[in-house]
Design a protein around this motif. Sequence first.
Motif, short mmCIF file in Angstrom:
data_model
loop_
_atom_site.label_atom_id
_atom_site.label_comp_id
_atom_site.label_asym_id
_atom_site.label_seq_id
_atom_site.Cartn_x
_atom_site.Cartn_y
_atom_site.Cartn_z
N ASN A 146 -0.30 3.43 -4.40
CA ASN A 146 -1.18 2.49 -3.83
C ASN A 146 -1.73 3.14 -2.47
O ASN A 146 -2.68 2.43 -1.80
CB ASN A 146 -0.68 1.28 -3.47
CG ASN A 146 -0.26 0.60 -4.85
OD1 ASN A 146 -0.86 1.02 -6.10
ND2 ASN A 146 0.67 -0.33 -4.92
N GLN A 147 -1.14 4.29 -2.01
CA GLN A 147 -1.24 4.54 -0.71
C GLN A 147 -2.53 4.90 -0.27
O GLN A 147 -3.35 5.56 -0.97
CB GLN A 147 -0.20 5.49 -0.08
CG GLN A 147 -0.42 6.78 -0.87
CD GLN A 147 0.46 7.98 -0.23
OE1 GLN A 147 0.47 8.24 0.98
NE2 GLN A 147 1.41 8.44 -0.97
N ASP A 148 -3.07 4.72 1.07
CA ASP A 148 -4.15 5.22 1.65
C ASP A 148 -4.04 6.77 2.02
O ASP A 148 -3.01 7.16 2.31
CB ASP A 148 -4.70 4.35 2.93
CG ASP A 148 -5.49 4.62 3.67
OD1 ASP A 148 -5.72 5.79 4.29
OD2 ASP A 148 -6.73 4.00 3.50
N SER A 149 -5.21 7.38 1.94
CA SER A 149 -4.89 8.98 2.46
C SER A 149 -4.51 9.02 3.80
O SER A 149 -3.77 10.16 3.87
CB SER A 149 -6.37 9.58 2.21
OG SER A 149 -7.31 8.88 3.06
N ASP A 167 -2.17 7.63 4.86
CA ASP A 167 -0.68 7.39 5.24
C ASP A 167 0.41 8.90 5.33
O ASP A 167 1.31 8.66 5.79
CB ASP A 167 -0.14 6.42 3.88
CG ASP A 167 -0.55 5.06 3.97
OD1 ASP A 167 -0.81 4.53 5.09
OD2 ASP A 167 -0.82 4.41 3.05
N GLU A 221 0.82 -1.18 0.02
CA GLU A 221 0.04 0.00 -0.15
C GLU A 221 1.02 1.19 -0.18
O GLU A 221 0.52 2.11 -0.74
CB GLU A 221 -1.02 -0.05 1.24
CG GLU A 221 -2.19 -0.99 1.12
CD GLU A 221 -2.95 -1.00 2.52
OE1 GLU A 221 -2.76 -0.12 3.37
OE2 GLU A 221 -3.98 -1.87 2.42
#
Length: 164
Positions: free
Chosen positions: A126-129, A131, A75
Amino acid sequence: MPSVEAGAPGPLTAMSPIRLQFAQKAFIVAGGRLLLVRKAASDPFHPGRWEVPGGRLEVEDDLDLDDHIRREVWEEVGLKIEPGPPFHLWQWFMPDRAAPARGARIRVVAAARRCRPVTVDAVLENQDSGDHLDGCAWVPLERAGSYDLIPSLRPVMRAFLASA
């Protein structure tokens, strides 16, 4: 010592609530370089500071600890890794944003793991917000300790570099 009636607030119930969470951090080395990630200016706790990929366990979704660290690394930096053994345990506290009015906190217990990269082209797509990452870099091991690291990671980095 005065007694406390059952159900009455006592000295321990007057303390702010603390939730426990577990996290893992991946120390990924390839060609004598360690992968670091930089927190974005939007990060509420450590804007602009560096750390290693990783994050908190999703109790209901992560199958096991290896699955957890693989998911976090994928992610955050889009890499496939082979998880290795843990080499350091530590903890930190942070405000619990789910209950800020009560002064609640989260105690995060974390394990640092040596990991081998299967792929090496790091990307932040791919990161989540949550992160809050805006950069990553493969850093020569001899320079990794000189980066402006988040405070809780500094002793872990020293332990890692001493054993590398």
